[in-house]
Design a protein around this motif. Structure first.
Motif, mmCIF file in Angstrom:
data_model
loop_
_atom_site.group_PDB
_atom_site.id
_atom_site.type_symbol
_atom_site.label_atom_id
_atom_site.label_comp_id
_atom_site.label_asym_id
_atom_site.label_seq_id
_atom_site.Cartn_x
_atom_site.Cartn_y
_atom_site.Cartn_z
ATOM 1 N N GLU A 205 76.338 77.234 5.482
ATOM 2 C CA GLU A 205 76.488 76.406 4.287
ATOM 3 C C GLU A 205 77.956 76.136 3.995
ATOM 4 O OE1 GLU A 205 74.107 74.790 2.519
ATOM 5 O OE2 GLU A 205 72.849 75.521 4.147
ATOM 6 N N TYR A 206 78.791 77.146 4.112
ATOM 7 C CA TYR A 206 80.223 76.931 3.899
ATOM 8 C C TYR A 206 80.769 75.901 4.879
ATOM 9 C CZ TYR A 206 80.981 80.837 0.621
ATOM 10 O OH TYR A 206 80.975 81.671 -0.469
ATOM 11 N N ALA A 207 80.379 76.038 6.137
ATOM 12 C CA ALA A 207 80.873 75.115 7.154
ATOM 13 C C ALA A 207 80.388 73.690 6.888
ATOM 14 C CB ALA A 207 80.429 75.571 8.543
ATOM 15 N N ALA A 208 79.114 73.536 6.508
ATOM 16 C CA ALA A 208 78.562 72.207 6.242
ATOM 17 C C ALA A 208 79.192 71.570 5.009
ATOM 18 C CB ALA A 208 77.045 72.278 6.085
ATOM 19 N N ASP A 209 79.548 72.377 4.010
ATOM 20 C CA ASP A 209 80.253 71.838 2.844
ATOM 21 C C ASP A 209 81.571 71.199 3.278
ATOM 22 O OD1 ASP A 209 78.329 72.599 1.020
ATOM 23 O OD2 ASP A 209 79.371 74.422 0.379
ATOM 24 N N ARG A 210 82.290 71.906 4.119
ATOM 25 C CA ARG A 210 83.599 71.399 4.534
ATOM 26 C C ARG A 210 83.461 70.137 5.383
ATOM 27 N NH1 ARG A 210 88.707 73.185 4.533
ATOM 28 N NH2 ARG A 210 90.132 72.224 6.046
ATOM 29 N N VAL A 211 82.599 70.187 6.393
ATOM 30 C CA VAL A 211 82.423 69.017 7.263
ATOM 31 C C VAL A 211 81.829 67.855 6.471
ATOM 32 C CG1 VAL A 211 81.255 68.132 9.311
ATOM 33 C CG2 VAL A 211 82.201 70.448 9.322
ATOM 34 N N GLY A 212 80.882 68.151 5.565
ATOM 35 C CA GLY A 212 80.307 67.103 4.748
ATOM 36 C C GLY A 212 81.341 66.443 3.852
ATOM 37 N N GLY A 213 82.238 67.256 3.279
ATOM 38 C CA GLY A 213 83.308 66.693 2.465
ATOM 39 C C GLY A 213 84.213 65.778 3.264
ATOM 40 N N GLU A 214 84.441 66.141 4.519
ATOM 41 C CA GLU A 214 85.270 65.298 5.381
ATOM 42 C C GLU A 214 84.545 64.005 5.762
ATOM 43 O OE1 GLU A 214 86.011 68.051 8.491
ATOM 44 O OE2 GLU A 214 87.718 69.015 7.485
ATOM 45 N N ILE A 215 83.236 64.094 5.987
ATOM 46 C CA ILE A 215 82.457 62.907 6.343
ATOM 47 C C ILE A 215 82.441 61.912 5.188
ATOM 48 C CG2 ILE A 215 80.137 62.032 6.843
ATOM 49 C CD1 ILE A 215 79.646 64.622 8.420
ATOM 50 N N SER A 216 82.171 62.397 3.992
ATOM 51 C CA SER A 216 82.088 61.496 2.834
ATOM 52 C C SER A 216 83.462 61.077 2.343
ATOM 53 C CB SER A 216 81.330 62.178 1.692
ATOM 54 O OG SER A 216 82.080 63.260 1.164
ATOM 55 N N GLY A 217 84.466 61.894 2.628
ATOM 56 C CA GLY A 217 85.806 61.621 2.116
ATOM 57 C C GLY A 217 85.948 61.951 0.642
ATOM 58 N N ASP A 218 84.948 62.648 0.068
ATOM 59 C CA ASP A 218 84.940 62.917 -1.370
ATOM 60 C C ASP A 218 84.344 64.296 -1.649
ATOM 61 O OD1 ASP A 218 84.979 62.756 -4.107
ATOM 62 O OD2 ASP A 218 83.457 61.186 -4.263
ATOM 63 N N PRO A 219 85.084 65.371 -1.337
ATOM 64 C CA PRO A 219 84.565 66.715 -1.587
ATOM 65 C C PRO A 219 84.240 66.972 -3.054
ATOM 66 C CG PRO A 219 86.533 66.791 -0.203
ATOM 67 C CD PRO A 219 86.415 65.394 -0.715
ATOM 68 N N GLN A 220 84.951 66.289 -3.966
ATOM 69 C CA GLN A 220 84.721 66.484 -5.387
ATOM 70 C C GLN A 220 83.296 66.108 -5.798
ATOM 71 O OE1 GLN A 220 86.849 68.191 -6.788
ATOM 72 N NE2 GLN A 220 88.856 67.285 -7.122
ATOM 73 N N SER A 221 82.784 65.029 -5.236
ATOM 74 C CA SER A 221 81.424 64.605 -5.585
ATOM 75 C C SER A 221 80.386 65.623 -5.126
ATOM 76 C CB SER A 221 81.124 63.232 -4.967
ATOM 77 O OG SER A 221 81.876 62.220 -5.619
ATOM 78 N N LEU A 222 80.600 66.202 -3.948
ATOM 79 C CA LEU A 222 79.690 67.249 -3.479
ATOM 80 C C LEU A 222 79.771 68.455 -4.399
ATOM 81 C CD1 LEU A 222 77.721 68.562 -1.547
ATOM 82 C CD2 LEU A 222 79.632 69.075 -0.004
ATOM 83 N N ALA A 223 80.982 68.815 -4.855
ATOM 84 C CA ALA A 223 81.136 69.947 -5.773
ATOM 85 C C ALA A 223 80.379 69.698 -7.072
ATOM 86 C CB ALA A 223 82.621 70.188 -6.056
ATOM 87 N N ARG A 224 80.487 68.496 -7.621
ATOM 88 C CA ARG A 224 79.746 68.172 -8.839
ATOM 89 C C ARG A 224 78.237 68.254 -8.588
ATOM 90 N NH1 ARG A 224 83.373 63.913 -9.017
ATOM 91 N NH2 ARG A 224 81.719 62.394 -8.588
ATOM 92 N N ALA A 225 77.823 67.741 -7.442
ATOM 93 C CA ALA A 225 76.396 67.746 -7.106
ATOM 94 C C ALA A 225 75.856 69.167 -7.008
ATOM 95 C CB ALA A 225 76.163 67.001 -5.796
ATOM 96 N N LEU A 226 76.618 70.070 -6.416
ATOM 97 C CA LEU A 226 76.157 71.452 -6.272
ATOM 98 C C LEU A 226 75.913 72.091 -7.632
ATOM 99 C CD1 LEU A 226 78.440 72.767 -3.377
ATOM 100 C CD2 LEU A 226 76.026 72.146 -3.243
ATOM 101 N N HIS A 227 76.832 71.875 -8.563
ATOM 102 C CA HIS A 227 76.648 72.419 -9.903
ATOM 103 C C HIS A 227 75.416 71.823 -10.577
ATOM 104 C CE1 HIS A 227 79.457 75.396 -11.122
ATOM 105 N NE2 HIS A 227 80.540 74.687 -10.877
ATOM 106 N N LYS A 228 75.218 70.534 -10.441
ATOM 107 C CA LYS A 228 74.069 69.891 -11.071
ATOM 108 C C LYS A 228 72.751 70.381 -10.470
ATOM 109 C CE LYS A 228 76.082 65.516 -12.682
ATOM 110 N NZ LYS A 228 75.965 64.033 -12.605
#
Length: 303
Positions: A205-228
């Motif tokens: 999960e940690y690895a996918a968060d990082r790679v996913g943030g790089e793919i989308s170019g917007d790690p902040q949006s993923l962080a908001r989504a995780l909290h929601k």
């Protein structure tokens, strides 16, 4: 990350073989490993269909008349292209709880799936962040790793049940004085298998968060989504996941509860730890809002 994952997986396989050895000697070890191979082959070819069927997932077509689903499909197509992946199958689950998962044995036979709750309760940038995370699992072939892990862990549990029955039906003399060891292994092996399975899940999960943030170019949006998603999961049950708890590790947030501590018994890392890692990634990528504090969705907004 990959090295740690394979070390843990090797340890789980070794545990399975050792259990077979203790239960029935060298022959038992060989039989146990053959069973594991058969289970893994079946899971390799059928894991995607099995999981999608368990959740009654419906395929999303590119020409769907639903504008929300059409945007969802098109965003995945764009993200897959950015990730250098072939277009995966796109699916949706009818569930109010926001969540998502990926499945499939390799990028050529992959599927990504979101719940209707995710599409309705998160904004577009957050949905893109979540689906980029799922595509990261596909890119790293995590879906295959977790399928194999779950299969071996399940086989260890099956052997444990057999050992309890077999051990209870033979006296100490017939068992050569080994019954205590068999019973101890029958109790401890499933626990050890569960811990290894959870450790592998958290690592990926940690690895996918990082790679996913790089793919989308917007790690902040993923962080908001995780909290929601974590906040919603506390109040909105996923009934299919409750009936199939062995698949909980596939989801971006544990669908069986609203989070969990980052400890031995958690299938997912602490959401706060994941958010902090994503904030650091945003800083590395030069994110303009890297210092933003993320908060959970108020309970009044969760219906």
């Amino acid at each position: 990350m990959h090295f740690k994952t394979w070390i843990l997986l090797a340890g789980l396989t070794g545990l399975f073989g050792a259990f077979g050895l203790l239960l029935a000697g060298p022959t038992g070890m060989v039989i146990a490993l053959l069973i594991a191979v058969a289970m893994n082959l079946f899971a390799y070819w059928n894991s995607d269909r099995m999981v999608l069927s368990q959740y009654n997932a419906q395929a999303v077509e590119p020409d769907t008349a639903n504008p929300l689903l059409r945007t969802y499909y098109n965003d995945i197509a764009e993200l897959a292209q950015r990730a250098g992946l072939p277009m995966p199958g796109v699916y949706v689950i009818d569930s109010d709880q926001p969540n998502a998962f990926a499945t499939g044995r390799d990028p050529q036979h992959a599927a990504v799936c979101a719940t209707t709750g995710l599409l309705q309760r998160l904004d577009r940038s957050e949905i893109r962040g979540v689906m980029a995370h799922e595509l990261a699992h596909v890119k790293s072939r995590d879906t295959l790793t977790m399928t194999i892990t779950a299969s071996i862990a399940g086989a260890v549990s099956s052997l444990a049940n057999f050992a309890m029955f077999f051990g209870g039906s033979r006296d100490d003399e017939d068992r050569g004085g080994n019954i205590i060891g068999v019973i101890a292994m029958a109790i401890l092996a499933p626990v050890a298998a569960m811990l290894v399975q959870m450790a592998i899940s958290r690592t990926r999960e940690y690895a996918a968060d990082r790679v996913g943030g790089e793919i989308s170019g917007d790690p902040q949006s993923l962080a908001r989504a995780l909290h929601k998603i974590e906040a919603y999961a506390q109040g909105l049950p996923n009934y299919d996941a409750e009936r199939n708890p062995a698949t909980a590790h596939l989801f971006i947030i544990n669908p069986l509860h609203g989070g969990g501590m980052d400890n031995l018994f958690s299938t997912h890392p602490s959401t706060e730890n994941r958010v902090q890692a994503l904030i650091r990634l945003a800083q590395e990528m030069g994110g303009r809002r890297s210092g933003k504090t993320f908060t959970a969705v108020p309970t009044t907004d969760m219906g």
